[in-house]
Design an enzyme around this catalytic site. Structure first.
Site, PDB file in Angstrom:
ATOM      1  N   ASP A   9      31.791  46.300  37.201  1.00  0.00           N
ATOM      2  CA  ASP A   9      32.644  47.296  36.551  1.00  0.00           C
ATOM      3  C   ASP A   9      32.246  47.562  35.110  1.00  0.00           C
ATOM      4  OD1 ASP A   9      33.395  44.783  35.702  1.00  0.00           O
ATOM      5  OD2 ASP A   9      35.419  44.860  36.516  1.00  0.00           O
ATOM      6  N   ASN A  17      46.523  38.683  37.796  1.00  0.00           N
ATOM      7  CA  ASN A  17      47.361  39.347  38.799  1.00  0.00           C
ATOM      8  C   ASN A  17      46.657  39.468  40.153  1.00  0.00           C
ATOM      9  OD1 ASN A  17      45.431  41.264  38.294  1.00  0.00           O
ATOM     10  ND2 ASN A  17      46.824  42.826  37.490  1.00  0.00           N
ATOM     11  N   HIS A  36      43.499  40.516  40.629  1.00  0.00           N
ATOM     12  CA  HIS A  36      42.509  41.579  40.773  1.00  0.00           C
ATOM     13  C   HIS A  36      41.084  41.041  40.863  1.00  0.00           C
ATOM     14  CE1 HIS A  36      42.113  42.397  36.130  1.00  0.00           C
ATOM     15  NE2 HIS A  36      41.057  41.725  36.521  1.00  0.00           N
ATOM     16  N   GLU A  42      43.108  46.678  40.745  1.00  0.00           N
ATOM     17  CA  GLU A  42      44.438  46.144  40.448  1.00  0.00           C
ATOM     18  C   GLU A  42      45.305  46.093  41.704  1.00  0.00           C
ATOM     19  OE1 GLU A  42      44.650  44.849  37.678  1.00  0.00           O
ATOM     20  OE2 GLU A  42      44.451  46.173  35.960  1.00  0.00           O
TER      21      GLU A  42
HETATM   22  C1  GLP Z   1      38.398  41.454  33.746  1.00  0.00           C
HETATM   23  C2  GLP Z   1      37.203  41.738  34.662  1.00  0.00           C
HETATM   24  C3  GLP Z   1      37.229  40.884  35.906  1.00  0.00           C
HETATM   25  C4  GLP Z   1      37.494  39.441  35.524  1.00  0.00           C
HETATM   26  C5  GLP Z   1      38.826  39.318  34.858  1.00  0.00           C
HETATM   27  C6  GLP Z   1      39.204  37.914  34.500  1.00  0.00           C
HETATM   28  O1  GLP Z   1      39.520  42.155  34.111  1.00  0.00           O
HETATM   29  N1  GLP Z   1      37.109  43.101  35.055  1.00  0.00           N
HETATM   30  O2  GLP Z   1      35.997  41.020  36.599  1.00  0.00           O
HETATM   31  O3  GLP Z   1      37.441  38.634  36.670  1.00  0.00           O
HETATM   32  O4  GLP Z   1      38.768  40.099  33.673  1.00  0.00           O
HETATM   33  O5  GLP Z   1      38.650  37.565  33.278  1.00  0.00           O
HETATM   34  P1  GLP Z   1      38.510  36.118  32.704  1.00  0.00           P
HETATM   35  O6  GLP Z   1      37.373  35.503  33.455  1.00  0.00           O
HETATM   36  O7  GLP Z   1      38.173  36.319  31.256  1.00  0.00           O
HETATM   37  O8  GLP Z   1      39.791  35.429  32.938  1.00  0.00           O
END
Ligand code: GLP
Length: 245
Positions: A67, A136, A138, A143
């Site tokens: 993404d 959440n 995702h 989402e």
């Molecule tokens: C963002 C990214 C996800 C990632 C998530 C969790 O939203 N788009 O790909 O998994 O954050 O992030 P973190 O690993 O910093 O908790």
């Protein structure tokens, strides 16, 4: 779904990197699906170390990222392209022209999304897709919703995601509210999926993903149906699981 519970973040990162190392040794021209966020940083550190110590080459590897924020140039320090360069690509021998991140600056995100999914097909599909997990539930930036998204396209970020990502930006107003993300369908097509999660803050989402019903209200729960999905979580992230793994 295979669940591996490890002690802590360091061990999670080592085990996850091990999956990539094994794949790259077996298939030097593999297609890697890569992720951003804090969670994969340790995994990338282990891969850089392996490369620097001469045991691994990325010369024939291609990669696709999940993404990108809409509205951020690739040179923006909070863009996911910038993150990937900083955390991984600048430190290994990968051909950067073979590393793909969806464009957050496209004119038409439907066109960009279709082209991105076609690119993945042309590469031969993703051999191993790394995923983090949103608080959440995702995956990528898909989402919770009432349906599973199919292909790559633009998505609206939820207030909880915007809040979670605020730590990387100076002000809340600077956090993008939209992103372009591989769809749940695009992710599901990967031959193997590896999801990593660490810390108490992820425990509820981890429980929903592994032990809850398969529902778009928790996008990661779809991995229960994937034929080759491995979940690597540390003890804190696993603390709300009821089953034994
Ligand atoms: C963002 C990214 C996800 C990632 C998530 C969790 O939203 N788009 O790909 O998994 O954050 O992030 P973190 O690993 O910093 O908790």
């Amino acid at each position: 779904m295979k669940v591996i519970i490890v002690k802590d973040y360091a061990q999670m990162s080592e085990v996850a990197a091990g999956h990539f190392i094994q794949l790259i040794l077996e298939k030097p021209n593999a297609v890697l699906g890569l992720a951003t966020g804090s969670t994969p940083i340790g995994t990338y550190e282990n891969l850089v170390k392996e490369y620097k110590e001469g045991r691994l080459s990325f010369a024939h590897i291609s990669s696709v990222n999940l993404d990108e924020y809409i509205g951020l140039e690739p040179t923006h320090p909070q863009s996911y392209r910038y993150f990937m360069n900083e955390q991984l690509f600048d430190h290994i021998d990968i051909d950067k022209s073979q590393t793909f991140v969806p464009s957050g600056m496209a004119k038409d995100f439907e066109v960009e999304g279709k082209a991105y999914d076609e690119r993945i097909e042309v590469l031969g599909g993703i051999d191993l897709q790394l995923l983090g997990l949103g608080n959440n539930g995702h995956i990528g930036f898909n989402e919770p919703d009432t349906f599973f998204s199919k292909g790559t396209g633009s998505v609206e970020l939820t207030p909880s995601t915007i809040e979670a990502n605020q730590r990387f930006f100076e002000k809340k107003e600077d956090v993008p509210t939209k992103a372009i993300s591989m769809g749940v369908g695009s992710i599901f097509k990967a031959k193997k999926v590896l999801l990593i999660a660490s810390g108490q803050a992820k425990a509820e989402a981890v429980r929903e993903m592994i032990e809850g019903e398969v529902t778009p209200a928790c996008p990661a729960s779809i991995l229960q149906f994937h034929s080759d999905a491995t979940i690597i979580i540390d003890e804190a992230a696993a603390s709300l699981l009821e089953g034994s793994y």
